[in-house]
Design an enzyme around this catalytic site. Structure first.
Site, PDB file in Angstrom:
ATOM      1  N   GLU A 249       0.861  -1.090  -0.070  1.00 22.73           N
ATOM      2  CA  GLU A 249      -0.356  -0.471  -0.042  1.00 22.73           C
ATOM      3  C   GLU A 249       1.184   0.790   0.128  1.00 22.73           C
ATOM      4  OE1 GLU A 249      -3.278   0.409  -0.158  1.00 22.73           O
ATOM      5  OE2 GLU A 249      -3.140   2.275  -0.688  1.00 22.73           O
ATOM      6  N   THR A 291      -5.570   1.059  -5.014  1.00 23.36           N
ATOM      7  CA  THR A 291      -5.542   0.073  -5.043  1.00 23.36           C
ATOM      8  C   THR A 291      -5.972  -1.000  -5.742  1.00 23.36           C
ATOM      9  OG1 THR A 291      -5.401   0.461  -2.774  1.00 23.36           O
ATOM     10  CG2 THR A 291      -5.365  -2.184  -2.930  1.00 23.36           C
ATOM     11  N   HIS A 404      -1.334   3.532   5.013  1.00 24.21           N
ATOM     12  CA  HIS A 404      -2.323   3.884   3.795  1.00 24.21           C
ATOM     13  C   HIS A 404      -2.479   5.054   4.503  1.00 24.21           C
ATOM     14  CE1 HIS A 404      -6.139   5.266   2.370  1.00 24.21           C
ATOM     15  NE2 HIS A 404      -6.067   4.206   1.447  1.00 24.21           N
ATOM     16  N   ASP A 464       1.527   0.025  -5.003  1.00 20.71           N
ATOM     17  CA  ASP A 464       0.231  -0.028  -6.258  1.00 20.71           C
ATOM     18  C   ASP A 464       0.475   0.960  -6.225  1.00 20.71           C
ATOM     19  OD1 ASP A 464      -0.262   1.206  -2.910  1.00 20.71           O
ATOM     20  OD2 ASP A 464      -2.353   0.366  -3.184  1.00 20.71           O
ATOM     21  N   HIS A 465       0.741   2.363  -5.417  1.00 16.06           N
ATOM     22  CA  HIS A 465       0.724   4.111  -6.127  1.00 16.06           C
ATOM     23  C   HIS A 465       1.235   4.507  -5.120  1.00 16.06           C
ATOM     24  CE1 HIS A 465      -2.783   4.702  -2.825  1.00 16.06           C
ATOM     25  NE2 HIS A 465      -2.631   2.769  -3.508  1.00 16.06           N
TER      26      HIS A 465
HETATM   27  C1  GP9 Z   1      -9.268  -0.482   0.632  1.00 16.13           C
HETATM   28  C2  GP9 Z   1      -7.728  -0.471   0.562  1.00 16.13           C
HETATM   29  C3  GP9 Z   1      -7.462   1.085   0.069  1.00 16.13           C
HETATM   30  O1  GP9 Z   1     -10.411  -1.886   0.924  1.00 16.13           O
HETATM   31  O2  GP9 Z   1      -7.670  -0.605  -0.397  1.00 16.13           O
HETATM   32  O3  GP9 Z   1      -7.231   1.642  -1.411  1.00 16.13           O
HETATM   33  P1  GP9 Z   1      -6.574   2.361  -2.066  1.00 16.13           P
HETATM   34  O4  GP9 Z   1      -7.655   4.077  -0.912  1.00 16.13           O
HETATM   35  O5  GP9 Z   1      -5.948   2.704  -1.661  1.00 16.13           O
HETATM   36  O6  GP9 Z   1      -7.207   2.691  -2.942  1.00 16.13           O
HETATM   37 MN    MN Z   2      -4.018   1.670  -2.107  1.00 14.41          MN
END
Ligand code: GP9
Ligand code: MN
Length: 622
Positions: A249, A291, A404, A464-465
């Site tokens: 994340e 994500t 996150h 992921d980003h």
């Molecule tokens: C929520 C989590 C957050 O299930 O995967 O995703 P994001 O905000 O990074 O897209």
């Molecule tokens: Mn994410």
């Protein structure tokens, strides 16, 4: 005239409009630090008058209640925007707003962040309701044919139409900045209009085409070759192995190898890099689905949608994917994430991508919570138990979450010793959270070794980003970043994520690949290592990064449409190709004359449209 204004002000229409404009002003002030009231009146006011004008038309009886309901609805729209931007650093598109139910998954933690503000936003409605019940309601319904009302409504309509067309084709990369300058309602209206625009015939995918034909078309646009399996480097190097994909994340590439005061921030991943293929120039390609887009891309090598989270558009489609191809080879497939399954529509996304099993909050529980859900340690610990029992070989994905935004880690989990100047900074919290991510991965690796899974697997790690939006960094954060990297936070820092592929026993000496790549390239790269031929089975817009071919990487959503990275530059257009910005990939210095790269720009737009139309024509499920 004076009486007319007074009547207007005391009318439901005028009074609620004034209240809502004030709320829109507060929203602009909080979200954008923008205190221009006139701008808010013009951009947001026109839509507010328009919407309330429609209510006025409908509210024949029970006007006070209908107006209060309308006020509450628009206030909730504002609250949702506030909630979303605070949490995700981006403006939700109308699709996301329609699926706002999924925000329920993070409601508790967000509410604690915003509750006093919420109460304030709804205060007028509560007071008016009390006055209404106490029969002291101050507002009256103005005469049905009041010319003020009609003129305001028509004027609002005209302004809305003008701002809509004025801003319709103004491309602004960052959705928050786009909403700031276009107006929030207007931003949503433009998105709705754009999503229904037809695509050009030249980039329409041919429904009947063999995937190989489409892959050839993609390769020829990029100017590369589809290399036959027997001529590929590293083909089958990880044949028959289990696959463990770890999606980190918000994990950005600058963290790899980073030391603060001589101490590594991510020691476990740094160690893994030494025994892996490490792709050090890898760009994120996710869209608004963040994500979930990263998950979608990993498994399909298709572009995500540019203004809708792709996972919200699945459900009915037969999506060709890597898990499906691996299943034909005898693999079992599963994916792990500690959040609730309905977030990002994953209950539909996972089956559509071909996962046999998914593990969510109902499996992990909510003990040892960090942020939205159970910690990464719980993810890996309980995940390893499931892997130990899984039918081999397996293809598995672990979607981490503890790092996150807003990067809050419980004190007892903190192991990074940062100098006091990092206290209370976003960047300090970010490093601390990613240090925890890394430590949890270290424990995961140990556990996999103990259970005898490690040596028979290929392990992938990627971010992921981004986690640090440029806009979210204040001067102190920027200074600290410059201190530890020696340069200003630039586009490459922002958009590169690490991509690590480890095949224990085979990649022990470590290889760094520094030619550029993107997330769409993960799947073809992995397929090659697994010795799985995909050119005749899966249309893929990414390419195998181990063949040393030139590359062209599209970044939509996080850059304006047509933004790309090629082997030389990172580029994004502003209003047209010529007035765009380009930076050398090696030095990040501005490139003044980039005219020779216009073909890359045209090509990436073509590829993205081709991907959209390929996705759109996928058959429905039987
Ligand atoms: C929520 C989590 C957050 O299930 O995967 O995703 P994001 O905000 O990074 O897209
Ligand atoms: Mn994410």
């Amino acid at each position: 005239m004076k009486t007319a204004i007074r009547t207007f002000r005391k009318s439901h229409y005028g009074f609620h409009a004034a209240l809502l404009i004030l709320k829109a002003f507060a929203l602009h002030a909080i979200l954008f630090k923008d205190f221009n009231l006139l701008k808010v009146i013009a951009l947001e006011g026109c839509f507010i008058f328009l919407l309330l004008g429609l209510v006025e038309g409908l509210a024949k009886k029970g006007a006070p209640y209908i107006y209060l309901a309308a006020n509450a609805l628009i206030t909730t729209f504002f609250a949702a925007i506030l909630l979303y931007v605070t949490w995700f650093n981006t403006i939700p598109t109308y699709h996301v707003l329609l699926e706002i139910g999924q925000l329920g998954a993070i409601r508790d933690s967000v509410a604690s962040l915003l509750s006093p503000l919420y109460a304030l936003l709804y205060l007028d409605i509560i007071i008016l309701l009390i006055l209404l019940i106490a029969k002291k309601y101050p507002l009256v319904r103005s005469e049905a044919k009041s010319p003020w009302k009609r003129r305001t409504f028509l004027g609002a309509l005209a302004v809305c139409v003008i701002v809509f067309f004025y801003y319709k084709n103004v491309e602004i990369a960052n959705p928050v900045l786009a909403a700031e300058s276009k107006g929030i309602f207007n931003y949503e209206a433009i998105n709705i209009a754009k999503s229904s625009e037809p695509k050009s015939a030249a980039t329409m995918a041919n429904e009947k085409a063999d995937p190989y034909e489409t892959n050839q078309k993609i390769a020829s646009i990029k100017g590369i070759k589809l290399i036959p399996a027997d001529q590929r480097k590293y083909f089958g190097m990880a044949k028959g192995r289990n696959v463990i994909v770890i999606q980190g994340e918000s994990f950005q590439n600058f963290l790899i190898g980073l030391k603060i005061n001589g101490k590594e921030v991510t020691p476990n991943l740094n160690e893994l890099v030494k025994h892996s293929f490490y792709f050090s120039n890898l760009f994120q390609q996710v869209g608004p689905g963040n994500t979930s887009d990263a998950e979608f891309i990993m498994n399909t090598s298709l572009f995500p949608n540019d203004n809708t989270p792709t996972s919200l558009t699945v459900g009915n489609k037969e999506i060709p994917s890597l898990p499906k191809v691996l299943k034909e080879k005898g693999y079992s497939t599963m994916t792990f994430h500690t959040d609730k399954i309905n977030f990002w529509n994953r209950d539909q996304l996972y089956p559509d991508l071909g996962f046999d099993q998914y593990f969510d909050e109902s499996y992990f529980g909510d003990s040892d919570k960090v942020g939205m859900a159970a910690s990464d340690d719980v993810l890996y610990k309980k995940g390893t138990e499931a892997l130990a029992n899984a039918k081999k070989p397996f293809y598995s994905m672990f979607i981490s979450l503890s790092s996150h935004h807003p990067f809050v880690i419980p004190d007892e989990k903190k192991t990074l010793d940062l100098p006091s100047e990092y206290d209370g900074t976003l960047i300090g919290d970010y490093l601390t959270a990613q240090n925890y991510t890394d430590a949890a991965i270290g424990r995961f690796i140990e556990e996999l070794k103990k259970k005898g899974i490690w040596d028979n697997s290929v392990i992938l790690f990627y971010g992921d980003h981004l986690g640090l939006q440029d806009k979210a960094l204040d001067d102190r954060d920027q200074e600290l970043f410059e201190q530890f990297t020696g340069h200003k936070y630039n586009l490459k820092d922002r958009y590169t994520i690490p991509f690590i592929v480890s095949i224990p026993g085979k990649t022990d000496n470590g290889t760094e690949v520094s030619s550029p790549g993107g997330q769409l390239d993960f799947m073809p790269t992995l397929a090659n290592l697994l010795g799985v031929k995909i050119d005749h089975k899966l249309v893929h817009f990414g390419q195998d990064l181990l063949q040393g071919q030139n590359n062209l990487i599209g970044i939509r959503y996080y850059l304006p449409p047509g933004g790309f990275v090629n082997d030389h530059i990172i580029y994004y257009p502003n209003e047209s190709f010529a007035d765009g910005d380009a930076f050398s990939l090696n030095t990040m210095d501005r490139v003044k004359d980039f005219s020779k790269y216009e073909t890359s720009y045209q090509k990436i737009l073509t590829l993205e449209e081709l991907s959209d139309s390929y996705y759109a024509q996928l058959p429905e499920k039987e």
